[in-house]
Design a protein around this motif. Structure first.
Motif, PDB file in Angstrom:
ATOM      1  N   ASP A 115       4.043   7.540   9.519  1.00 52.84           N
ATOM      2  CA  ASP A 115       5.162   8.388  10.308  1.00 52.84           C
ATOM      3  C   ASP A 115       4.642   9.777  10.947  1.00 52.84           C
ATOM      4  O   ASP A 115       4.753  10.245  12.002  1.00 52.84           O
ATOM      5  N   ARG A 116       3.913  10.318   9.851  1.00 53.35           N
ATOM      6  CA  ARG A 116       3.523  11.886  10.309  1.00 53.35           C
ATOM      7  C   ARG A 116       2.516  11.765  11.189  1.00 53.35           C
ATOM      8  O   ARG A 116       2.211  12.614  11.924  1.00 53.35           O
ATOM      9  N   SER A 129      -0.063  -2.310   4.766  1.00 52.72           N
ATOM     10  CA  SER A 129      -0.499  -2.967   3.652  1.00 52.72           C
ATOM     11  C   SER A 129      -1.723  -3.025   3.276  1.00 52.72           C
ATOM     12  O   SER A 129      -2.084  -2.712   1.948  1.00 52.72           O
ATOM     13  N   GLU A 130      -2.693  -3.134   4.074  1.00 50.60           N
ATOM     14  CA  GLU A 130      -3.902  -2.908   3.982  1.00 50.60           C
ATOM     15  C   GLU A 130      -4.584  -1.708   3.840  1.00 50.60           C
ATOM     16  O   GLU A 130      -5.273  -1.270   2.895  1.00 50.60           O
ATOM     17  N   VAL A 131      -3.935  -0.646   4.163  1.00 50.97           N
ATOM     18  CA  VAL A 131      -4.217   0.933   3.750  1.00 50.97           C
ATOM     19  C   VAL A 131      -3.658   1.003   2.456  1.00 50.97           C
ATOM     20  O   VAL A 131      -4.440   1.846   1.595  1.00 50.97           O
ATOM     21  N   ILE A 143      -2.379   3.149  -2.977  1.00 52.11           N
ATOM     22  CA  ILE A 143      -0.939   3.992  -2.992  1.00 52.11           C
ATOM     23  C   ILE A 143      -0.009   3.106  -2.767  1.00 52.11           C
ATOM     24  O   ILE A 143       0.042   2.097  -1.934  1.00 52.11           O
ATOM     25  N   ASP A 144       1.118   3.594  -2.984  1.00 48.75           N
ATOM     26  CA  ASP A 144       2.445   2.794  -2.842  1.00 48.75           C
ATOM     27  C   ASP A 144       2.531   2.746  -1.194  1.00 48.75           C
ATOM     28  O   ASP A 144       2.369   3.706  -0.489  1.00 48.75           O
ATOM     29  N   PRO A 145       3.243   1.600  -0.904  1.00 45.57           N
ATOM     30  CA  PRO A 145       3.638   1.189   0.336  1.00 45.57           C
ATOM     31  C   PRO A 145       4.402   2.228   1.109  1.00 45.57           C
ATOM     32  O   PRO A 145       4.359   2.546   2.153  1.00 45.57           O
ATOM     33  N   GLY A 146       5.387   2.534   0.331  1.00 46.48           N
ATOM     34  CA  GLY A 146       6.196   3.823   1.059  1.00 46.48           C
ATOM     35  C   GLY A 146       5.606   4.895   1.206  1.00 46.48           C
ATOM     36  O   GLY A 146       5.778   5.567   2.433  1.00 46.48           O
ATOM     37  N   ALA A 147       4.536   5.474   0.507  1.00 46.25           N
ATOM     38  CA  ALA A 147       3.844   6.556   0.721  1.00 46.25           C
ATOM     39  C   ALA A 147       3.000   6.393   1.938  1.00 46.25           C
ATOM     40  O   ALA A 147       2.727   6.975   2.695  1.00 46.25           O
ATOM     41  N   VAL A 148       2.376   5.101   2.147  1.00 44.45           N
ATOM     42  CA  VAL A 148       1.722   4.706   3.472  1.00 44.45           C
ATOM     43  C   VAL A 148       2.653   5.034   4.779  1.00 44.45           C
ATOM     44  O   VAL A 148       2.146   5.329   5.495  1.00 44.45           O
TER      45      VAL A 148
END
Length: 147
Positions: free
Chosen positions: A70-71, A52-54, A60-65
């Motif tokens: 993950d990657r 959430s801090e990132v 950017i969207d939390p899902g994108a983070v």
């Protein structure tokens, strides 16, 4: 009616695309993307320690983070550890490989920045950053309709 080259947005996009594309190429030599670099340097410096801090830092969207993390986790550069202050959150930490890679990436990004912006003196760089942050702040107040 103005021509394309008379729109500041046209020039801003061209510059942004050029700077980002060149950096993407350089970072790809190390197996990371610009967005992954953003996460890595933020965690390395302690500017962001949770997803959430990132998300807030990168806007950017939390899902994108989550997908970025993950990657990076799959590449062995970052790990998630349970957050002792929240049962639903994780603390992000660099692995040994991540801690080794970030300084190398930082040199690449520094050289890239120097190539594109090194001809500006400190005052010009500060002014450019001030203008860009001001434009971004103003854009958040833009109405949905420009009619």
């Amino acid at each position: 009616m103005r021509g394309l080259e008379q729109y500041l947005g046209f020039w801003l996009r061209r510059l942004s695309d050029t700077v980002a594309h060149r950096l993407e190429q350089k970072l790809a030599e190390h197996g990371v993307t610009v967005s992954q670099w953003d996460v890595l340097i933020s965690v390395y410096r302690g500017d962001a320690t949770t997803a959430s801090e990132v998300s807030a830092l990168m806007n950017i969207d939390p899902g994108a983070v989550s997908r970025l993390v993950d990657r990076l986790e799959a590449k062995g550069l970052i790990s998630r550890k349970p957050d002792p202050s929240s049962r639903r959150s994780f603390v992000l930490a660099l692995t040994d490989a991540g801690r080794t890679l970030v300084p190398q990436l930082s040199l690449t990004v520094d050289r890239h920045d120097q190539y594109f912006f090194g001809h500006l003196d400190e005052e010009e760089r500060a002014r450019l950053k001030e203008w860009m942050t001001g434009l971004l702040e103003h854009s958040h107040r833009m109405p949905d309709s420009l009619d």
